[in-house]
Every structure is written in C-alpha cells, then in structure tokens.
Design a protein around this motif. Structure first.
Motif, PDB file in Angstrom:
ATOM      1  N   SER A 163      -0.795  -0.991   1.247  1.00 57.68           N
ATOM      2  CA  SER A 163      -2.225  -0.555   1.417  1.00 57.68           C
ATOM      3  C   SER A 163      -2.952   0.032  -0.005  1.00 57.68           C
ATOM      4  CB  SER A 163      -2.251   0.488   2.224  1.00 57.68           C
ATOM      5  OG  SER A 163      -1.435   1.673   1.641  1.00 57.68           O
ATOM      6  N   ASP A 164      -1.914   0.058  -0.948  1.00 63.55           N
ATOM      7  CA  ASP A 164      -2.268   0.519  -2.304  1.00 63.55           C
ATOM      8  C   ASP A 164      -2.893  -0.562  -3.256  1.00 63.55           C
ATOM      9  OD1 ASP A 164      -2.501   3.028  -2.061  1.00 63.55           O
ATOM     10  OD2 ASP A 164      -0.038   3.316  -2.278  1.00 63.55           O
ATOM     11  N   PHE A 165      -1.962  -1.628  -3.281  1.00 61.83           N
ATOM     12  CA  PHE A 165      -1.857  -2.875  -3.919  1.00 61.83           C
ATOM     13  C   PHE A 165      -1.850  -4.072  -3.243  1.00 61.83           C
ATOM     14  CE2 PHE A 165       0.091   0.308  -6.595  1.00 61.83           C
ATOM     15  CZ  PHE A 165      -0.543   0.287  -7.517  1.00 61.83           C
ATOM     16  N   PRO A 166      -2.908  -5.365  -3.461  1.00 55.64           N
ATOM     17  CA  PRO A 166      -2.933  -6.465  -2.843  1.00 55.64           C
ATOM     18  C   PRO A 166      -1.918  -7.563  -3.041  1.00 55.64           C
ATOM     19  CG  PRO A 166      -4.569  -6.628  -4.337  1.00 55.64           C
ATOM     20  CD  PRO A 166      -3.883  -5.050  -4.545  1.00 55.64           C
ATOM     21  N   VAL A 167      -1.133  -7.321  -4.258  1.00 56.18           N
ATOM     22  CA  VAL A 167      -0.148  -8.365  -4.540  1.00 56.18           C
ATOM     23  C   VAL A 167       1.187  -7.542  -5.157  1.00 56.18           C
ATOM     24  CG1 VAL A 167      -1.918  -9.889  -5.568  1.00 56.18           C
ATOM     25  CG2 VAL A 167      -1.091  -8.103  -6.951  1.00 56.18           C
ATOM     26  N   ILE A 171     -11.714  -5.369 -13.535  1.00 57.02           N
ATOM     27  CA  ILE A 171     -11.823  -5.162 -12.152  1.00 57.02           C
ATOM     28  C   ILE A 171     -12.181  -3.405 -12.225  1.00 57.02           C
ATOM     29  CG2 ILE A 171     -11.483  -7.125 -11.167  1.00 57.02           C
ATOM     30  CD1 ILE A 171      -9.182  -5.324  -9.689  1.00 57.02           C
ATOM     31  N   HIS A 172     -12.243  -2.822 -13.226  1.00 57.12           N
ATOM     32  CA  HIS A 172     -12.130  -1.155 -13.048  1.00 57.12           C
ATOM     33  C   HIS A 172     -13.248  -0.654 -12.278  1.00 57.12           C
ATOM     34  CE1 HIS A 172     -11.332   2.834 -14.545  1.00 57.12           C
ATOM     35  NE2 HIS A 172     -12.591   2.795 -14.778  1.00 57.12           N
ATOM     36  N   GLU A 173     -14.346  -1.214 -12.175  1.00 60.60           N
ATOM     37  CA  GLU A 173     -15.336  -0.412 -11.217  1.00 60.60           C
ATOM     38  C   GLU A 173     -15.304  -1.119  -9.950  1.00 60.60           C
ATOM     39  OE1 GLU A 173     -17.267   1.636 -12.403  1.00 60.60           O
ATOM     40  OE2 GLU A 173     -16.591   1.438 -14.554  1.00 60.60           O
ATOM     41  N   ARG A 174     -14.334  -1.808  -9.721  1.00 63.18           N
ATOM     42  CA  ARG A 174     -14.168  -2.501  -8.264  1.00 63.18           C
ATOM     43  C   ARG A 174     -12.740  -2.281  -7.700  1.00 63.18           C
ATOM     44  NH1 ARG A 174     -15.224  -8.051  -8.829  1.00 63.18           N
ATOM     45  NH2 ARG A 174     -14.906  -7.634 -11.077  1.00 63.18           N
ATOM     46  N   LEU A 175     -12.085  -1.562  -8.280  1.00 56.43           N
ATOM     47  CA  LEU A 175     -10.654  -1.362  -8.066  1.00 56.43           C
ATOM     48  C   LEU A 175     -10.514  -1.168  -6.478  1.00 56.43           C
ATOM     49  CD1 LEU A 175      -9.256   0.677 -10.894  1.00 56.43           C
ATOM     50  CD2 LEU A 175      -8.580  -1.696 -10.384  1.00 56.43           C
ATOM     51  N   ARG A 176     -10.963  -0.379  -5.955  1.00 58.60           N
ATOM     52  CA  ARG A 176     -10.950  -0.103  -4.556  1.00 58.60           C
ATOM     53  C   ARG A 176     -11.350  -0.941  -3.725  1.00 58.60           C
ATOM     54  NH1 ARG A 176      -9.316   4.750  -2.088  1.00 58.60           N
ATOM     55  NH2 ARG A 176      -8.497   6.029  -3.616  1.00 58.60           N
ATOM     56  N   ASP A 177     -12.412  -1.860  -4.063  1.00 53.41           N
ATOM     57  CA  ASP A 177     -12.989  -2.956  -3.441  1.00 53.41           C
ATOM     58  C   ASP A 177     -11.901  -4.147  -3.284  1.00 53.41           C
ATOM     59  OD1 ASP A 177     -15.196  -1.376  -2.776  1.00 53.41           O
ATOM     60  OD2 ASP A 177     -16.139  -2.390  -4.500  1.00 53.41           O
ATOM     61  N   LYS A 178     -11.396  -4.073  -4.280  1.00 59.46           N
ATOM     62  CA  LYS A 178     -10.302  -5.364  -4.441  1.00 59.46           C
ATOM     63  C   LYS A 178      -8.907  -4.944  -3.967  1.00 59.46           C
ATOM     64  CE  LYS A 178     -12.825  -8.427  -6.579  1.00 59.46           C
ATOM     65  NZ  LYS A 178     -13.391  -9.805  -6.119  1.00 59.46           N
ATOM     66  N   GLY A 179      -8.665  -3.929  -3.451  1.00 59.36           N
ATOM     67  CA  GLY A 179      -7.363  -3.212  -2.687  1.00 59.36           C
ATOM     68  C   GLY A 179      -6.343  -2.768  -3.728  1.00 59.36           C
ATOM     69  N   TYR A 180      -7.095  -2.132  -5.003  1.00 58.91           N
ATOM     70  CA  TYR A 180      -6.032  -1.522  -6.069  1.00 58.91           C
ATOM     71  C   TYR A 180      -6.377  -0.124  -5.709  1.00 58.91           C
ATOM     72  CZ  TYR A 180      -4.984  -5.985  -8.044  1.00 58.91           C
ATOM     73  OH  TYR A 180      -4.649  -7.453  -8.230  1.00 58.91           O
ATOM     74  N   ASN A 181      -6.230   0.590  -4.561  1.00 59.16           N
ATOM     75  CA  ASN A 181      -6.184   2.001  -4.666  1.00 59.16           C
ATOM     76  C   ASN A 181      -5.297   2.671  -5.459  1.00 59.16           C
ATOM     77  OD1 ASN A 181      -8.271   1.142  -2.538  1.00 59.16           O
ATOM     78  ND2 ASN A 181      -7.033   1.844  -0.987  1.00 59.16           N
ATOM     79  N   ASN A 219      -7.751  12.533  -6.135  1.00 61.81           N
ATOM     80  CA  ASN A 219      -7.706  11.111  -5.904  1.00 61.81           C
ATOM     81  C   ASN A 219      -7.059  10.594  -4.560  1.00 61.81           C
ATOM     82  OD1 ASN A 219      -9.416  11.540  -8.497  1.00 61.81           O
ATOM     83  ND2 ASN A 219      -7.740  10.483  -9.496  1.00 61.81           N
ATOM     84  N   ALA A 220      -5.929  10.962  -4.511  1.00 58.69           N
ATOM     85  CA  ALA A 220      -5.250  10.414  -3.098  1.00 58.69           C
ATOM     86  C   ALA A 220      -5.741  10.923  -1.924  1.00 58.69           C
ATOM     87  CB  ALA A 220      -3.809  10.725  -3.439  1.00 58.69           C
ATOM     88  N   ALA A 221      -6.609  11.984  -2.058  1.00 55.98           N
ATOM     89  CA  ALA A 221      -7.073  12.530  -0.873  1.00 55.98           C
ATOM     90  C   ALA A 221      -8.622  12.049  -0.362  1.00 55.98           C
ATOM     91  CB  ALA A 221      -7.107  14.189  -0.896  1.00 55.98           C
ATOM     92  N   ARG A 222      -9.073  12.662   0.716  1.00 51.10           N
ATOM     93  CA  ARG A 222     -10.257  12.348   1.201  1.00 51.10           C
ATOM     94  C   ARG A 222     -11.252  13.674   1.311  1.00 51.10           C
ATOM     95  NH1 ARG A 222     -10.482  11.160   6.261  1.00 51.10           N
ATOM     96  NH2 ARG A 222      -8.228  11.635   6.874  1.00 51.10           N
ATOM     97  N   GLY A 223     -12.283  13.640   0.376  1.00 55.10           N
ATOM     98  CA  GLY A 223     -13.149  14.869   0.376  1.00 55.10           C
ATOM     99  C   GLY A 223     -14.842  14.545   0.528  1.00 55.10           C
ATOM    100  N   ASP A 224     -15.413  15.674   0.145  1.00 57.63           N
ATOM    101  CA  ASP A 224     -16.969  15.170   0.274  1.00 57.63           C
ATOM    102  C   ASP A 224     -17.634  16.341  -0.704  1.00 57.63           C
ATOM    103  OD1 ASP A 224     -16.984  17.641   1.613  1.00 57.63           O
ATOM    104  OD2 ASP A 224     -17.340  16.766   3.698  1.00 57.63           O
ATOM    105  N   ALA A 225     -18.895  16.144  -0.586  1.00 59.31           N
ATOM    106  CA  ALA A 225     -19.498  17.178  -1.616  1.00 59.31           C
ATOM    107  C   ALA A 225     -19.481  18.624  -1.349  1.00 59.31           C
ATOM    108  CB  ALA A 225     -21.264  16.758  -1.509  1.00 59.31           C
TER     109      ALA A 225
END
Length: 275
Positions: free
Chosen positions: A34-38, A57-67, A253-259
């Motif tokens: 779930s953290d890497f696509p390959v 792909i620095h600006e799209r890491l999460r979109d590309k599966g590189y969480n 960075n690994a957690a989920r938060g908000d404003a």
C-alpha cells in the motif's frame, strides 16, 4: 539555550534533497504494498529518479502510489553522506564508492534520528537536569557523523541507542512531571484500531505504542511522549498535539489530520491532510 535558539530546528537536522545524491531513492529497498506500487532492491535506483537526483513525480507521489516516500525523512543524513562523508562526489561520478555509500546511508540516518531526538530533549526546559549529559551525547553522535565512511558504517547503533534512550526517557519523565494531573501510561501498548476519540491523554506516555488506524480524533495529546509511536493511518483530526514530546514530521506524515489538528512549530501539517 536562549529562548530564540532551538537545537531541534537546526538546519543540519532537516533534509536538503538538493544537496543529496538521491540516496533514499537508491540505497533503500521497498516492496510492492500500500506504500509502493512496485518492488525495488537495495542499491537499485528508483525508476523515477532523474539525472539531477530529483524525483520525477515528486508532486504526484501519493497519486502514483508512493505513499512511503511521503512519510520518509532522513533528518539531514542524505546531505551529510553526500557532502561530508563523500565530499560532494556522487555514486554516478565515482562508481567505486557506490557500495560504501549505500552501506553508510542507513547508519547515518539512524544517527541523525538520534541527534534529532537528543536535540528535542535539549529544548525541554523541564529536562534541564539531564542537559549536560544530553549535550555530551549530542556532541559524541555529531562527531561520529563527521568521521570516515568506515567509522560510520561500523558504529554499533543499537548500543548507542540504548545509552541515549536512557537519557531521553529521563528527559521525557521530567517534562511530563511538570504537567498537572495524573498521567496515563500506554508505553508499548497495542492500540491498533483503538477508539480513543476525545481521549484525555495530556502528558501520557505513548512511547512505542502501536497506534495504527487508531481513532484519536479530538484527543488531548498535549505534552504526551510519542517517541517511537507507530502512527500510520492514525486519525488525528481535531486532536491537540501541542508540545508533544519527541513527535516527528514522519509520524505526522503517516497519520491523518485536518486543519483543526494542533501541532507545535517547527512541525507542519502534511500537504495531504484534509482541509
């Protein structure tokens, strides 16, 4: 230390990717998950690594599966290895240095992590009784990071970590003792998926706790000791982590938060957190 000076905010403890040879993208392995696509073997450059050592792909890491990339922090070890240990000569320029560089980087990263924690402890006014020993530890580790590649590679990190951890534990206890009220002890606790919404955990010991996917939304975690806590997918929406001890950016960075999630400077809300 003056009020305006912070050990933990030192530039040398912050990753400077522009001064690094993309070591985290080459030296470290990762597996399809779930953290890497390959899959990628240690010592094999990531397919997204550019010739200038930047990420394609620095600006799209999460979109590309590189969480996994978005939660990694070398704490400044990358530029230390690149610019100090190997004096600015990259593994592309000197292929003979490749193996040594890849062996040194993981060790250096652990040493810089220890420096970061020691620096955080030195910023705690309540831990002043331990500051002399902490300064000696900081200077010792800092000296090791500036030594030869062979010296760094052969450091017994586990032994060093054990010595430093005793100081960090004492510093944390002193800081938490200054917090009013009775403090909860969840040190090393398995709290995976725990429902702790709105929990009163100010000054609690959460050292090494498993908080994976735990619900800590709205929780009071002020001055809690979070060193080594696994906060992958932890719900921190609306939680108050002001003054949390030994909290690092990778944990956030690994957690989920908000404003509404409160953290103390120099920590920042990750870009992927909800608005």
């Amino acid at each position: 230390m003056s009020e305006r000076t912070s050990y933990a905010d030192r530039t040398e403890l912050k990753a400077d990717c522009g001064s690094c040879f993309g070591l985290c993208c080459v030296a470290l392995p990762f597996s399809r998950s779930s953290d890497f696509p390959v899959d990628k073997a240690a010592g094999s450059p990531c397919g997204n690594l550019r010739q200038d050592f930047g990420c394609g792909i620095h600006e799209r890491l999460r979109d590309k599966g590189y969480n996994g990339c978005t939660v990694f922090d070398c704490f400044g070890a990358g530029q230390k290895v690149s610019q100090v240990t190997f004096e600015g000569v990259s593994w592309r320029e000197d292929p003979d240095s490749t193996r040594a560089m890849y062996e040194v980087f993981p060790v250096m990263r652990q040493l810089h992590e220890l420096l970061k924690y020691t620096a955080q402890a030195l910023d705690l006014p309540a831990a002043r009784p331990v500051h002399p020993d902490l300064r000696r530890a900081y200077d010792l580790i800092d000296g090791l990071t500036r030594d030869t590649a062979e010296t760094v590679r052969d450091v017994d990190v586990d032994a060093l970590r054990g010595e430093v951890n005793a100081l960090l534990l004492r510093a944390g206890e002193l800081a938490r003792a200054a917090v009013p009220g009775r403090k909860k002890n969840h040190r090393g606790a398995n709290l995976m998926g725990a429902r702790l919404r709105g929990a009163k955990l100010r000054g609690a010991s959460m050292r090494g706790a498993l908080l994976i996917a735990a619900d800590l939304s709205g929780a009071d975690l002020r001055d809690a000791d979070l060193i080594g806590a696994d906060m992958r997918d932890t719900n921190l929406r609306g939680a108050d982590l002001t003054g949390a001890l030994f909290l690092t950016q990778p944990q956030l960075n690994a957690a989920r938060g908000d404003a509404r999630t409160k953290v103390s400077s120099p920590l920042e809300h990750p870009a992927h957190w909800a608005a």
